[in-house]
Scaffold this active site. Structure first.
Site, PDB file in Angstrom:
ATOM      1  N   GLU A  22       0.781  -1.487   0.044  1.00 29.95           N
ATOM      2  CA  GLU A  22      -0.104  -0.077  -0.115  1.00 29.95           C
ATOM      3  C   GLU A  22       0.877   1.388   0.098  1.00 29.95           C
ATOM      4  OE1 GLU A  22      -2.541   1.750  -0.182  1.00 29.95           O
ATOM      5  OE2 GLU A  22      -4.388   0.560  -0.057  1.00 29.95           O
ATOM      6  N   ARG A 105      -7.660   0.248  12.866  1.00 28.85           N
ATOM      7  CA  ARG A 105      -6.303   0.692  12.248  1.00 28.85           C
ATOM      8  C   ARG A 105      -6.684   1.836  11.312  1.00 28.85           C
ATOM      9  NH1 ARG A 105      -5.115  -0.863   6.874  1.00 28.85           N
ATOM     10  NH2 ARG A 105      -6.007  -2.577   6.194  1.00 28.85           N
ATOM     11  N   ASN A 107      -6.030   3.627   7.723  1.00 22.31           N
ATOM     12  CA  ASN A 107      -5.502   3.088   6.466  1.00 22.31           C
ATOM     13  C   ASN A 107      -5.131   4.139   5.372  1.00 22.31           C
ATOM     14  OD1 ASN A 107      -5.979   0.767   4.779  1.00 22.31           O
ATOM     15  ND2 ASN A 107      -7.598   1.565   3.446  1.00 22.31           N
ATOM     16  N   ASN A 153     -10.267   4.617   1.537  1.00 22.13           N
ATOM     17  CA  ASN A 153      -9.295   4.631   0.703  1.00 22.13           C
ATOM     18  C   ASN A 153      -8.728   5.853   0.018  1.00 22.13           C
ATOM     19  OD1 ASN A 153      -7.523   2.065   0.558  1.00 22.13           O
ATOM     20  ND2 ASN A 153      -9.567   1.177   0.200  1.00 22.13           N
ATOM     21  N   ASP A 203      -9.573   1.375  -4.810  1.00 24.94           N
ATOM     22  CA  ASP A 203      -8.688   1.377  -3.813  1.00 24.94           C
ATOM     23  C   ASP A 203      -7.915   2.708  -3.898  1.00 24.94           C
ATOM     24  OD1 ASP A 203      -7.084   0.933  -1.828  1.00 24.94           O
ATOM     25  OD2 ASP A 203      -7.144  -1.501  -2.096  1.00 24.94           O
TER      26      ASP A 203
END
Length: 297
Positions: A22, A105, A107, A153, A203
């Site tokens: 990522e 968490r 992102n 995202n 994404d």
């Protein structure tokens, strides 16, 4: 069958087999491209000139890296926001954001033109409506900007900073917001892109200098390029793996697109079919990207 969009072919930059690659970002001061493997709690730094890869292992899941004004990094981890020195591996906490991180968490996220950090949160398994998008500026309060998102995202800004583009993956939409560059306030504008089911989930995203939006497609075997005025797909980077996670323009001229992928959730038979899953790919799309903003912390 006539293809109505341009096709690009990518090659492997690094054969990493990341669990959940990522957050690629070009760091102009260090002449390097950074990215992360979230589930491996690892930051990677790719020296562009010497083609050398360095890794930094952390104790928490790390989902985002952005350049800071002093040449270091601001990172988002399972626990909040911190400063990270890639030369010494020293980590200094900035804020825990006042949240409970047991089953959540950070992102994806990005910095805006004023150095503010925008960061999304999510439940570890992507439970619907259990995350939010926050904005943090130097010496300022943490502000919640978008509520009740599922898998937060991509975030990106138009070249004139009048619009913010954002995707909550499960909606299959990229939303355009009016953006006030001075205050950081946003207001809903429109649905800019609706990704069809057969292309997977949107994404990470990146804008190019022509105003087109590149979207990494989770389950879509590639990265798509979209005309934001019409909402139509105009280009596609074909990948030999199903789970593209994010993309960013890199290099001195920002003319190469770095693409992270993942192998999380794939079975042994899936990996036998797609052994390149988790590798880092690169392509020259014939257009330059917009530079990443530096964090003001």
């Amino acid at each position: 069958m006539r293809v109505s969009h341009e096709i690009y072919n990518a090659t492997v930059l690094e054969p990493l087999a990341a669990t959940l690659g990522e957050s690629p970002v070009w760091h102009s001061q260090r002449q390097a491209c950074f990215w992360v493997d979230i589930e491996s709690c690892r930051i990677y730094e790719y020296d562009w000139k010497n083609k050398r890869l360095k890794k930094h292992d952390l104790r928490q899941r790390v989902s985002l890296v952005v350049p800071s004004a002093d040449g270091q990094l601001i990172i988002a981890i399972q626990g909040g926001i911190a400063r990270f020195n890639p030369d010494t591996s020293e980590l200094t906490w900035i804020t825990d954001m006042g949240l409970n991180w047991t089953d959540h968490r950070c992102n994806d996220g990005a910095c805006d033109s004023k150095g503010r950090l925008w960061i999304g949160t999510m439940e570890l398994d992507g439970r619907e409506n259990d995350g939010d998008v926050y904005c943090l500026e130097k010496n300022g309060p943490l502000k919640k900007k978008i509520e009740r998102v599922s898998i937060s995202n991509g975030i990106a800004w138009s070249a004139d900073n009048r619009f913010l583009y954002y995707t909550d993956s499960l909606t299959r939409q990229v939303v355009s917001y009016h953006f006030d560059e001075v205050s950081g306030n946003i207001a809903f504008d429109r649905i800019a892109v609706q990704v069809p089911q057969e292309l997977g989930l949107p994404d990470g995203i990146a804008l190019d200098e022509e105003g087109a939006l590149w979207i990494a497609l989770w389950g879509g075997y590639g990265v798509s390029r979209w005309d934001l005025s019409s909402g139509k797909m105009i280009g596609f980077v074909e990948l030999p793996v199903p789970q593209a996670s994010c993309c960013a323009f890199a290099g001195d001229k920002l003319d190469q697109l770095v693409i992270t992928t993942a192998r999380k959730g794939m079975s042994a038979s899936d990996l036998a079919l797609y052994p390149g899953s988790g590798h880092i790919f690169i392509v020259r799309p014939g257009v330059r990207g917009l530079p990443a903003f530096t964090c003001g912390f």
